[in-house]
Design an enzyme around this catalytic site. Sequence first.
Site, short mmCIF file in Angstrom:
data_model
loop_
_atom_site.label_atom_id
_atom_site.label_comp_id
_atom_site.label_asym_id
_atom_site.label_seq_id
_atom_site.Cartn_x
_atom_site.Cartn_y
_atom_site.Cartn_z
CG HIS A 165 23.12 39.78 75.30
ND1 HIS A 165 22.15 39.74 76.28
CD2 HIS A 165 24.30 39.72 75.97
CE1 HIS A 165 22.72 39.67 77.47
NE2 HIS A 165 24.03 39.66 77.32
CG ASP A 193 18.76 38.98 75.69
OD1 ASP A 193 19.26 38.19 74.87
OD2 ASP A 193 19.40 39.92 76.20
CB SER A 221 24.40 37.57 80.02
OG SER A 221 23.98 38.87 80.22
N1 ARG Z 1 23.34 45.20 79.25
C1 ARG Z 1 23.39 43.78 79.02
C2 ARG Z 1 24.80 43.22 79.28
O1 ARG Z 1 25.64 43.87 79.78
C3 ARG Z 1 22.85 43.39 77.69
C4 ARG Z 1 23.65 43.85 76.51
C5 ARG Z 1 23.13 43.42 75.17
N2 ARG Z 1 22.11 44.31 74.66
C6 ARG Z 1 22.37 45.50 74.00
N3 ARG Z 1 21.36 46.24 73.62
N4 ARG Z 1 23.58 45.90 73.70
O2 ARG Z 1 25.43 42.49 78.58
N1 ASP Z 2 24.14 41.86 80.42
C1 ASP Z 2 25.21 41.32 81.24
C2 ASP Z 2 25.89 40.12 80.59
O1 ASP Z 2 25.97 40.03 79.38
C3 ASP Z 2 24.70 40.98 82.60
C4 ASP Z 2 24.86 42.13 83.55
O2 ASP Z 2 25.88 42.86 83.45
O3 ASP Z 2 24.01 42.28 84.42
O4 ASP Z 2 26.49 39.29 81.23
#
Ligand code: ARG
Ligand code: ASP
Length: 710
Positions: A84, A220, A640
Amino acid sequence: MKTYFKIIVLFISLQITAQQGGMWIPSLLEGMNEKEMKSLGSNLSAKDIYDVNESSLKDAIVHFNGGCTAEIISDSGLLLTNHHCGYGAIQSHSSLNNDYLKDGFWSNTNAEELPNPGMFITLIDRIEDVSSQALKHVNDKMTAKERQSTIDKNIAKIEKEAHIESWQEAKVKSFYKGNQYFLFVTVTYNDIRLVGTPPSSIGKFGSDTDNWMWPRHTGDFSLFRIYADKNNMPAAYSKDNVPYKPKHFLPISLDGVAVDDFTLVFGFPGRTDEYLPAVAIDQIVHTLNPAKIEIRENALKIMDGYMRANDQIKIQYASKYASIANYWKKWIGENQGIEKSKAIAQKQQLETEFAQKSNDKSSQALLTKFDHLYNEVEDVALARAYWVEVVYQNIGLLRASIYLSQFENKITKDPKSLNAEREKLTKRLEALYKNYNKEVDQAVFEKLIQLYANKNPEAYTINTVKNKDLSVLTQQIYQQSKLTSFSSSKDLITGSKGEILEKLHQDPGYSLGKDFSDMYYNTINPKYNQIQLEIKANQAHYMKALIATFPKKRFFPDANSTLRITYGKVKGYHPRDAVYYSPVSYLSGVMEKYKPGDYEFDVPQRLIDLYKSKDYGPYADQGKMPVNFIGTNHTTGGNSGSPVIDAHGNLIGLNFDRVWEGTMSDYNYDPDICRNIMVDARYILFIIDKFADNQRLIDELKLVHPKSKK
Ligand code: ARG
Ligand code: ASP
C-alpha cells in the site's frame, strides 16, 4: 534542560516494569530503554541500534516518499516496504495490457526495474539534541506568540549553522510538546526503482473489509531499489546510476516468530497525541470524529453504488474509495476504543491527581485554560473539519475550484508567473480528472452540500448555500460549470490573465469554490490558528508540569514523523469477553476467506496450487505457512513498511496495520488491547521464491538462522 531530562530517565530506569508502549528516540536508548528491551528478551545494545561512528541498524531504515517507512535488505540497496506504500507507483506503471496491480510485477534484471519520477527516500545521518539553543531566551512570561517566534528564529539559526556536507540537509523538530528539540541531518536519494510486487490479490488481500482488522491474511509488501551515482551519492535519475551501497542492511531470519518473542519496530511514525487533556479527547470523540465519519459514510455509500453498477467507475474510484474508507473506518474504531477503555475518565482522573499533587495554583490554571480554549475552538475546528472533508476530500469539482482559486491568487500577485503556474495547474487538474466521473461527483455533491448547509456552524457557513434549494443549485452547477471535466476545465485557463479571470468569474462552479476558499482563508484558518497557538503554548507548559509532577510515570514523546523505535512482544489479545485472538495467521486462513471472483477475497490460482501441494520450501513453520502476526508494538500511520526486527538485529516481519479494537492508540495506548499487524518475513520470501519464482532476488538476500545457532 538536558540534566532535567536525564533525571527523569533515571527515575524511570529505577522502576523497570513490564509496562510497554512508547515511540522512543533512537539516539537516547541507553539506560531505561536498553534495560527494558533486555528484559523483553533482546540481545541488542543501544549502539547496535543507533551509532554515529559505526554502522548500526538505523543505517538500514529509510523514510519512504515522505509518508511510509522502508528498509534496506541487501548490499545493493534493495528496499522492502508495503504494497500500500508502493500502490501509487505500481498503479502509475499499470495499463490494461500490463496491469501490475492485478497481475503483480517481477523484474528479472536490474535493467528491468522501473523508475518512478518524483519518488524519494531519506536516510538519517545523525540526531543531535539542540534543546538549549532552541529554547534560548524563552521564558514563562512570554505570550504564546512571542514564545513561538523566538523558538522559530532559534531553529532557523540552528538549521542554517549546522555543520553538514553539501549533499545533506538539517532539520530541527520539536519533542515533548516543545520542551525538547532535536536536529536531524539527512540525505535524500531521488532515483528509486520498482523491483517487484505481488498482485493485489496477495498484496491487498481482504482490502477494505479486512482493513484495520485481525485476523488478517495480507501479503502487504513491495520491493524497490535505491540508485546512486558512481560515487554512491544522490543523483537525479540516470540510466548510468548504479545500485546504492548501504552502510548496513538487514539480514532476514528464517526462524520466524513464536509467542512472546521480542520484536522491535524501527520507522517513521507520523502523529500521535498522547497528552491531550480530557476536554480535547471529548471534543474529538463527540464532535469532530462523528462529523467526519458521517460525511465520509455518505460519500462512500454513493461511490459504492456507482462502483458496483459500472466497471469503469470501479477502476476509477478504487484508490480514492480505499483512501476515504481507510480513515473513515479508523475513526469509528478509535471512538469505540476510547469509549471502551474509558479514556476520557482516565484522563480526568490524571488531571485531578495532577492538580492535587502539584498543589500549585498555576497547575489548576493550566487545566482551566484548556477548558476555555477547547470551548473557544470547537466551532471553528468543526467548520475546518467540514471544509476539509466536504470541499477538499470528497468532491472533485470543489477541489478543482480550490486549485483554481489558488492559481488566481498567484497570477494576481505575480502576473509574470502565469505560464509556469498554468503548467503546474494543468498537471494537477489532469491528475484530479483522471479518476473523476461527473455523475458520481454530482451525487456526492448534492448529498454533502446538504449536510454542510444543515450542520456546519452557522458563523462559518457560506451565504451561497443558506436558504436555497440545494438540488436546484446542484443541477445548475453541474450543468453550467466547466469544472466537470479535464478538457473543459482547461478552457477556463487559456488566454491572457484578463481573459482567464473573466471566464473564471462567470463560472458558477468556480464562484462557489471561491466563496468556500474565502471563507477558509479569511475566516476559518486565521481564527483556528490563533487559538491553536494558545493551545500549543499551554500544552508546552502542561507537558513540562506533568513530567515534574509525576517523575515515576512513563512519558514518551509524541510521534512527529521522525525516526523512532518501539518494541514489544508477539502476543494475542482478548477483543471482548470470552474471545481470544491468537497472534499468528496462516495460509489456510487465506483459503478459508477465499471467494472466487470477489474483488477483495479472490486468490491467485498459483497460490492455491502451492497451498494444495504444500510446496513451501524452507519457509514453513511445522508444515504450515505463516502469513501475518501481531504484537504489542506501539505504532501509528507512517510506521507502515517499518521492519520488525528480532532480538539479534534480523528482519522477521514487515509492519502494515493495527487491530480494530486498538486504533485509539494515537490518543491512549493501552497495552492490553493495542496490537500492530505485521507480515511474516517468511511469507514474503515464499511469495518471491515459490510464487514469483524470482531466484535472483532470493540470491541477493542474506538469510540467517539465529535461533538454531544459539
Ligand atoms: N490501515 C492501514 C493504514 O492505515 C492500511 C491501509 C491500506 N489498505 C487499505 N485497504 N486501504 O495505512
Ligand atoms: N497502515 C498505517 C500506515 O500506512 C499504519 C498504522 O496506522 O498502523 O502507516
